[in-house]
Write an enzyme that holds these catalytic residues in place. Structure first.
Site, short mmCIF file in Angstrom:
data_model
loop_
_atom_site.label_atom_id
_atom_site.label_comp_id
_atom_site.label_asym_id
_atom_site.label_seq_id
_atom_site.Cartn_x
_atom_site.Cartn_y
_atom_site.Cartn_z
N ARG A 59 5.44 4.88 -4.50
CA ARG A 59 4.62 4.57 -5.77
C ARG A 59 3.55 5.51 -5.95
NH1 ARG A 59 7.98 0.71 -4.93
NH2 ARG A 59 6.97 0.66 -2.72
N THR A 60 2.47 5.01 -4.81
CA THR A 60 1.16 5.76 -4.78
C THR A 60 1.05 7.21 -4.88
OG1 THR A 60 0.45 3.50 -3.74
CG2 THR A 60 -1.37 5.54 -3.99
N LYS A 87 -0.67 17.40 17.01
CA LYS A 87 -0.89 18.21 17.83
C LYS A 87 -2.41 17.74 18.31
CE LYS A 87 1.77 22.15 15.95
NZ LYS A 87 1.46 23.37 15.06
N ARG A 109 -4.37 8.41 1.95
CA ARG A 109 -3.90 7.21 2.60
C ARG A 109 -4.10 7.46 3.85
NH1 ARG A 109 1.08 3.21 0.73
NH2 ARG A 109 -0.45 3.04 -0.90
N HIS A 137 -7.56 -1.13 -1.56
CA HIS A 137 -6.41 0.04 -2.47
C HIS A 137 -7.01 -0.04 -3.78
CE1 HIS A 137 -2.94 1.93 -3.54
NE2 HIS A 137 -1.99 1.25 -2.96
N1 CP Z 1 1.75 -0.62 -3.91
C1 CP Z 1 1.91 0.47 -3.23
O1 CP Z 1 0.79 0.96 -2.61
O2 CP Z 1 3.00 1.14 -2.83
P1 CP Z 1 3.40 2.42 -2.01
O3 CP Z 1 3.16 1.77 -0.48
O4 CP Z 1 4.99 2.70 -2.17
O5 CP Z 1 2.71 3.45 -2.27
#
Ligand code: CP
Length: 309
Positions: A59-60, A87, A109, A137
């Protein structure tokens, strides 16, 4: 033009309630754009964004990529699994190499809490935290609040329970900050072993009985059990967790009000939430995903407006 108080989006903790209001007002305008036949504006034609994902995401990652494309930014995508990180290259070296290709903003991320802040202090680019380990998040919490506001009209005075693995959840912490800054009451619910010991300091209610939590709330945000972050067992089995903390249609229908059901995804159907609840008209799970694009467009647009061009 109004602007955000922060130069990066590291966590909701750093945002003011005015910042959140500005993001939502901007997202309202972008939601209108992405529902047009031509879902694109030329606002960021002169901006280049790198999406750095050191951890899995569906999603993100797609939501940020779409948000950037809808704003006409140039983008480059980076996945740790197929990069020179394997590496032995450091995070700062990796990012500085990417930035030397004239990148203005980094969406990242990372599995380590604090990675986004660390980077923001060492490289010359706007940093957007797309999830840093068990820490925050922020865009998930923003899209969650935006979706509650859309469904219930406002956040102020609403009662929201976050159910499940609070201990390992960056979504929980960001949601607690975001909801409180907008005047909501927040409760967490789950087994004692999955509620952090510092929870009292966050000013939330704690409940270990799912039915009581649901009777209290207007909104239930059901979280996934993050087995990938658990190195020891926190409860006897998923089956037993599900029997005590899983949201079923039977429980939902037995309440004397229609609560709103949320989930940040990915869902483990039959564990924290049954399929008939996830697919019911009380669940706004796909609306959350849809709103994620408009909210991320707003965040990127507002941060890009602070870049000297
Ligand atoms: N909600 C969320 O962060 O989903 P993903 O891990 O798929 O990005």
């Amino acid at each position: 033009m109004d602007s955000l108080s922060a130069d990066h989006l590291i966590g909701i903790k750093d945002l003011s309630s005015k910042d959140i209001e500005l993001i939502f007002k901007t997202a309202d305008a972008f939601k209108e754009v992405i529902n047009r036949p031509i879902k694109k504006v030329p606002s960021l034609r002169d901006i280049t964004i790198a999406n750095l994902f050191f951890e899995n995401s569906t999603r993100t990652r797609l939501s940020f990529e779409l948000a950037e494309k809808r704003l006409s930014a140039d983008i480059v995508n980076f996945s740790a699994a197929s990069s020179s990180v394997k590496k032995g290259e450091t995070l700062v070296d990796t990012v500085n190499n990417i930035l030397s290709m004239k990148v203005d903003m980094v969406v990242m991320r990372h599995p380590n809490p604090g990675a986004a802040k660390f980077l923001s202090e060492r490289v010359d680019a706007r940093i957007v935290n797309a999830g840093d380990g068990t820490h925050e998040h922020p865009t998930q919490a923003l899209l969650d609040s935006y979706s509650i506001r859309e469904r219930l009209g406002s956040i102020e005075g609403k009662k929201v329970v976050i159910v499940g693995d609070i201990l390992h959840s960056r979504v929980a912490l960001s949601n607690i900050y975001a909801l409180q800054k907008q005047g909501a009451e927040v409760m967490v619910c789950g087994p004692t072993t999955l509620i952090p010991k510092y929870i009292d300091k966050l000013g939330v209610k704690v409940e270990h009985n799912l039915r009581k939590a649901l009777e209290w709330c207007d909104v239930a945000n059901m979280l996934r059990i993050q087995l990938e972050r658990q190195d020891i067992k926190y409860f006897p089995s998923l089956r037993e967790y599900s029997m005590q903390f899983g949201l079923t249609k039977e429980i939902l229908d037995s309440l004397d009000k229609k609560i709103v059901v949320m989930h940040p995804g990915p869902i483990n159907r039959g564990v924290e939430i049954t399929s008939d609840v996830a697919d019911s008209d009380q669940a706004i799970i796909l609306q959350q995903v849809e709103n994620g694009v408009a909210v991320r467009m707003a965040v990127i647009y507002l941060l890009a407006s602070k870049i000297k061009r």
